[in-house]
Each structure stands twice: as C-alpha cells, then as structure tokens.
Design a protein around this motif. Structure first.
Motif, PDB file in Angstrom:
ATOM      1  N   VAL A  24       0.846  -1.201   0.000  1.00  0.00           N
ATOM      2  CA  VAL A  24       0.000   0.000   0.000  1.00  0.00           C
ATOM      3  C   VAL A  24       0.878   1.246   0.000  1.00  0.00           C
ATOM      4  CG1 VAL A  24      -1.866   1.233   1.160  1.00  0.00           C
ATOM      5  CG2 VAL A  24      -1.736  -1.268   1.323  1.00  0.00           C
ATOM      6  N   HIS A  25       0.676   2.100  -0.978  1.00  0.00           N
ATOM      7  CA  HIS A  25       1.463   3.333  -1.058  1.00  0.00           C
ATOM      8  C   HIS A  25       1.174   4.186   0.178  1.00  0.00           C
ATOM      9  CE1 HIS A  25       3.047   7.133  -2.533  1.00  0.00           C
ATOM     10  NE2 HIS A  25       3.621   6.468  -3.536  1.00  0.00           N
ATOM     11  N   ASP A  28      -1.703   6.568  -0.107  1.00  0.00           N
ATOM     12  CA  ASP A  28      -3.010   5.915  -0.039  1.00  0.00           C
ATOM     13  C   ASP A  28      -3.338   5.467   1.383  1.00  0.00           C
ATOM     14  OD1 ASP A  28      -3.165   6.318  -2.736  1.00  0.00           O
ATOM     15  OD2 ASP A  28      -2.740   4.247  -3.293  1.00  0.00           O
ATOM     16  N   ALA A  31      -4.478   8.520   3.086  1.00  0.00           N
ATOM     17  CA  ALA A  31      -5.817   8.885   2.630  1.00  0.00           C
ATOM     18  C   ALA A  31      -6.888   8.068   3.331  1.00  0.00           C
ATOM     19  CB  ALA A  31      -5.924   8.709   1.114  1.00  0.00           C
ATOM     20  N   ALA A  70      -1.911  13.138   0.118  1.00  0.00           N
ATOM     21  CA  ALA A  70      -2.894  12.353   0.871  1.00  0.00           C
ATOM     22  C   ALA A  70      -4.262  13.025   0.809  1.00  0.00           C
ATOM     23  CB  ALA A  70      -2.446  12.192   2.318  1.00  0.00           C
ATOM     24  N   ALA A  73      -5.577  12.269  -2.598  1.00  0.00           N
ATOM     25  CA  ALA A  73      -5.927  10.856  -2.713  1.00  0.00           C
ATOM     26  C   ALA A  73      -7.204  10.530  -1.959  1.00  0.00           C
ATOM     27  CB  ALA A  73      -4.779   9.993  -2.190  1.00  0.00           C
ATOM     28  N   THR A 196      -6.335  -4.981   1.206  1.00  0.00           N
ATOM     29  CA  THR A 196      -5.248  -5.051   0.234  1.00  0.00           C
ATOM     30  C   THR A 196      -5.431  -6.298  -0.632  1.00  0.00           C
ATOM     31  OG1 THR A 196      -3.664  -6.479   1.404  1.00  0.00           O
ATOM     32  CG2 THR A 196      -3.791  -4.175   2.111  1.00  0.00           C
TER      33      THR A 196
END
Length: 381
Positions: A24-25, A28, A31, A70, A73, A196
C-alpha cells in the motif's frame, strides 16, 4: 487563549515489515485514515484549515509532500492544504502540537494532525544515500559521533544498569499487554481495517503471542558483540498511519461532535545527541511543570518503546507507577512506523483514557538527534 480538543482519533493496524501493508502506497494509507475521520465525524472536508502530517524518510514513495497528496488521494477538495512535518520519530506528535497551537491561537479552527511511514517501501536510513548526514562540524563537536540510536540504547542500559534479563522481561511484558488489550477489544474502535490484494488487515500484525524472556535470550546482540540490545527488545520496523481531528470546543459543539480530550500542555526539549534517547526524561519534567501537575496526577503514560532501555530509564528517573506505563503494550510488540508513531501512541492513549475514565494522560517520544516531545491531554467528561 482558546482550548483545543481532539474529537476523533483513528489509526490503521500496524503492519510488520514486508507484511500485509507493504503493497500500500503511503499516500493511499494516509488517505484511508483521512477518509475515516470524515466518515466518523461527518465533517465537510472543505472546512479543514490544514493537514499537519508527520513523515520521517521523505524520499521515494514518501517524497513530494505526503500530506498534500494524501488530501488529494482522499478525494478532498483541492483547496485543502497539507504540510509534511519531520521531527524524526516525534514527527506526528509535533504535528499534533502544530494543530493544537494553530487552533488555540485562533488562526485556524479545524485541523487534522497525523502521520505515516511505510518502512517496507522506504527503508530506515535510505535517505542517507551517499551523503554525509549531520555534517562535519556537528560530528567534530561530538568527537566524530555517528549519533547512532542503537549505540545510544546500549549506553542508556549501561548508565542505568539495565541488564539483558530486565530488558527482555520488559519486552515480553509489552507483547503480553498488547495481547491482553487486543483480546479485550481495546483497539477495535480506533483501528481502520485496510483492504489489500493480500487480504484485509484489521489487527496489529507484529504481535508475537507467547513471547518470553527465555525465548528472547537466544537472540544475538545487534550493536555490540557483548551488548544487551537486540531485535527482540527493540521496536519493530513497520508500516502504518494515524490521524486526529483537532478543533475548538465551540466548533465541536456546532458540528455536533463530542470532544474526547483537551490538549492540556505540550513541551519539546533537546538532550544529549550522542546518547540520543534520553530526551523523554527532561521533556516529561518540563511538560509537568508547564501543566502544573505531578507525576502521580497522570493516570496513563505512553513512552515510545524505541528500545527497552528508553521507558525503563524514564521509569527509574520519574518514579512513575510501572502499571501506568504503556498499559496496552508498545512498539516492541507492534512496531514503530516512524512518522506515524506519535499519532498512533496518542490515539491509543486517548481511547485508553476514555475506556478507563482516566483524567490525565502523558505521551512522550525520544527522537533522532536527542530531542523529545511531551504532551499532556485531559479527558473531557
């Protein structure tokens, strides 16, 4: 001066290195908790004056102002600003200070404070590259020191006469307290599950149930051949994010929100940069003086478990009740996602205070370079 209150505090589960959250970035991940604040409070994001966001290793996936991206996003209006804060491990605790100060001064009314770190994607120390951190003048001032936190932890253990056995017993207790808290449902309300491709993570991933001092005794020292610090009595490398919504009592009332805690007092201090990790001791003394409180007035303490000697030396110097120290475990058991940890600890502290009816809580973090933040919050009854 106006009062600043926290009306919501949320966090992701803490993922272990190269675990479920590694894909997970960090933008993100950030966010996700921003959107959760909106879901829980019903605020209109366009009313947010600023997003103060901690992040330590600001390169690669964590470069280019994580806070701002963020916000985008999360789908919030482009008019909402964001700034990324770096005070090493205390970055998101400093973000909370910034948010509270802005609200108390009257310059802003609705501010998000929090932070993120994806240590799986941006490894610890990656920012050094081929450069010379700290600079030649600072190194020369301290006899060529590399300001290493692991070496500092060894120095603390030696100075306070903390044995390997005592450190390992403390580490095992961190896992035991975390397991008990998780089993009681203490973390359920504060955690935002992360979906995820590898699955949904809804609980802290680093917890190792059944950890004992005897098992930890088999681990090799990490920084000195004859040392006492090892992977089992130090914080885990990890991933995570957390966020708090800060506003005034009046604005909370207008929004139909119930304050959780009042930001009572804050302090930041510099201490020995070679030993690095002793700052929480003078920071605690400073914030208690500012608050007009004694150590016995505080019902719960969150002292970040960067290494086991940190809370144990703090305990020896402050004389605090050991039962009130890290009552739901700490970073040894679940991890230390650098830029997020200040907000993670505060989220845990606030929910524990609310669940147990504790009036005052104190949080403090050791930080690279020998600085430390300390914050006192008061339960709003």
């Amino acid at each position: 001066m106006r009062e600043a209150v926290v009306v919501a505090a949320v966090r992701t589960p803490i993922g272990r290195r190269n675990g479920t959250l590694a894909g997970v970035h960090p933008v993100d991940l950030s966010a996700l908790v921003l959107k959760e604040l909106v879901r829980r409070t019903g605020i209109d994001p366009q009313d947010v004056d600023d997003v103060q966001w901690g992040c330590v290793t600001q390169m690669g996936d964590q470069s280019s102002n994580v806070a701002r991206f963020a916000v985008l996003a999360a789908g919030w209006p482009a008019s909402v600003p964001g700034v990324t804060v770096n005070r090493a491990c205390g970055s998101s605790q400093q973000a909370l200070d910034h948010a509270a100060h802005a609200v108390m001064s009257g310059q802003q009314e609705l501010v998000v404070a929090g932070g993120v770190e994806s240590m799986s994607r941006v490894p610890l120390g990656a920012a050094r590259g081929t450069g010379l951190p700290y600079g030649p003048a600072a190194r020369a001032r301290y006899d060529g020191s590399d300001f290493n936190q692991g070496t500092g932890a060894e120095m603390i253990a030696e100075r306070w006469r903390l044995s390997r056995q005592a450190l390992d017993e403390y580490a095992a207790e961190s896992h035991a307290r975390t397991a008990a808290a998780a089993d009681s449902g203490a973390f359920d309300e504060q955690i935002v599950p992360v979906v995820t491709p590898e699955g949904t993570l809804a609980a802290d991933e680093g917890l190792r149930r059944g950890t004992t001092a005897e098992k930890l005794a088999a681990l090799k020292p990490s920084f000195r051949e004859d040392g006492v610090i090892h992977a089992g009595n130090a914080s885990q490398i990890s991933d995570g994010a957390a966020a708090l919504l800060v506003t005034t009592v009046e604005r909370a009332r207008a929004l139909g929100l119930t304050p959780l805690v009042r930001y009572h007092s804050g302090a930041v201090i510099g201490d020995d940069p070679v030993m690095v990790l002793t700052g929480p001791i003078p920071a605690t003394a400073k914030v208690l003086r500012r608050a007009g409180l004694s150590i016995d007035d505080i019902g719960a303490f969150e002292v970040n478990e960067a290494f086991a000697p940190v809370p144990l030396a703090w305990l020896a110097e402050t004389g605090a009740d050991p039962k009130r120290l890290n009552p739901v475990g700490g970073a040894i058991a679940v991890g230390h996602p650098l830029g997020a940890s200040g907000a993670v600890l505060m989220t845990r502290l606030i929910h524990h205070m609310k669940d147990q009816g504790i009036r005052y809580g104190l949080q403090t973090m050791c930080e690279g370079g020998g600085t430390a933040n300390a914050t006192v919050v008061e339960l709003v009854r």
